[in-house]
Design a protein around this motif. Sequence first.
Motif, PDB file in Angstrom:
ATOM      1  N   ALA A  28      42.646  45.970  32.823  1.00 28.98           N
ATOM      2  CA  ALA A  28      43.670  45.162  33.484  1.00 28.98           C
ATOM      3  C   ALA A  28      43.048  44.402  34.641  1.00 28.98           C
ATOM      4  N   SER A  29      43.503  43.176  34.860  1.00 24.05           N
ATOM      5  CA  SER A  29      43.064  42.394  36.009  1.00 24.05           C
ATOM      6  C   SER A  29      43.978  42.698  37.189  1.00 24.05           C
ATOM      7  N   CYS A  30      43.416  42.688  38.398  1.00 20.96           N
ATOM      8  CA  CYS A  30      44.232  42.944  39.582  1.00 20.96           C
ATOM      9  C   CYS A  30      45.109  41.730  39.875  1.00 20.96           C
ATOM     10  N   PRO A  31      46.163  41.896  40.675  1.00 18.38           N
ATOM     11  CA  PRO A  31      47.055  40.779  40.982  1.00 18.38           C
ATOM     12  C   PRO A  31      46.341  39.593  41.645  1.00 18.38           C
ATOM     13  N   ASP A  32      45.194  39.837  42.279  1.00 19.40           N
ATOM     14  CA  ASP A  32      44.439  38.750  42.902  1.00 19.40           C
ATOM     15  C   ASP A  32      43.462  38.084  41.937  1.00 19.40           C
ATOM     16  N   GLY A  33      43.472  38.525  40.647  1.00 26.62           N
ATOM     17  CA  GLY A  33      42.665  37.877  39.625  1.00 26.62           C
ATOM     18  C   GLY A  33      41.288  38.474  39.378  1.00 26.62           C
ATOM     19  N   HIS A  34      40.950  39.563  40.056  1.00 26.58           N
ATOM     20  CA  HIS A  34      39.648  40.191  39.826  1.00 26.58           C
ATOM     21  C   HIS A  34      39.681  41.007  38.537  1.00 26.58           C
ATOM     22  N   ASP A  35      38.573  41.028  37.817  1.00 22.77           N
ATOM     23  CA  ASP A  35      38.503  41.761  36.550  1.00 22.77           C
ATOM     24  C   ASP A  35      37.832  43.123  36.672  1.00 22.77           C
ATOM     25  N   ASP A  36      37.187  43.413  37.801  1.00 21.80           N
ATOM     26  CA  ASP A  36      36.464  44.675  37.975  1.00 21.80           C
ATOM     27  C   ASP A  36      37.420  45.752  38.477  1.00 21.80           C
ATOM     28  N   THR A  37      38.158  46.360  37.529  1.00 21.56           N
ATOM     29  CA  THR A  37      39.150  47.379  37.884  1.00 21.56           C
ATOM     30  C   THR A  37      38.838  48.687  37.165  1.00 21.56           C
ATOM     31  N   VAL A  38      39.413  49.757  37.679  1.00 22.97           N
ATOM     32  CA  VAL A  38      39.250  51.075  37.076  1.00 22.97           C
ATOM     33  C   VAL A  38      40.632  51.725  36.972  1.00 22.97           C
ATOM     34  N   LYS A  39      40.859  52.392  35.849  1.00 20.97           N
ATOM     35  CA  LYS A  39      42.126  53.094  35.629  1.00 20.97           C
ATOM     36  C   LYS A  39      42.075  54.416  36.378  1.00 20.97           C
ATOM     37  N   LEU A  40      43.128  54.718  37.137  1.00 17.34           N
ATOM     38  CA  LEU A  40      43.200  55.944  37.911  1.00 17.34           C
ATOM     39  C   LEU A  40      43.901  57.033  37.116  1.00 17.34           C
TER      40      LEU A  40
END
Length: 70
Positions: A28-40
């Motif tokens: 998933a992309s963060c609301p600010d448009g970044h693609d480097d996310t991790v599922k918690l």
Amino acid sequence: MPRYDFRCRACGATFEVNRPMTEAGRPASCPDGHDDTVKLLSTVAVTGRVGGAPAPSGGGGCCGGSCGCG
């Protein structure tokens, strides 16, 4: 529909995404448009009644009424 928590590694924001379980592993992309996310990992708290029966009381642990500490 299940809700999944994510954290953005770029900006540190945490956010939730509602999606079907079949798509749980999709990034998933963060609301600010970044693609480097991790599922918690999420925790689920279940309280109250199950199937109309009262929630159990007492219990087998310490201070559950059987060890005399409470």
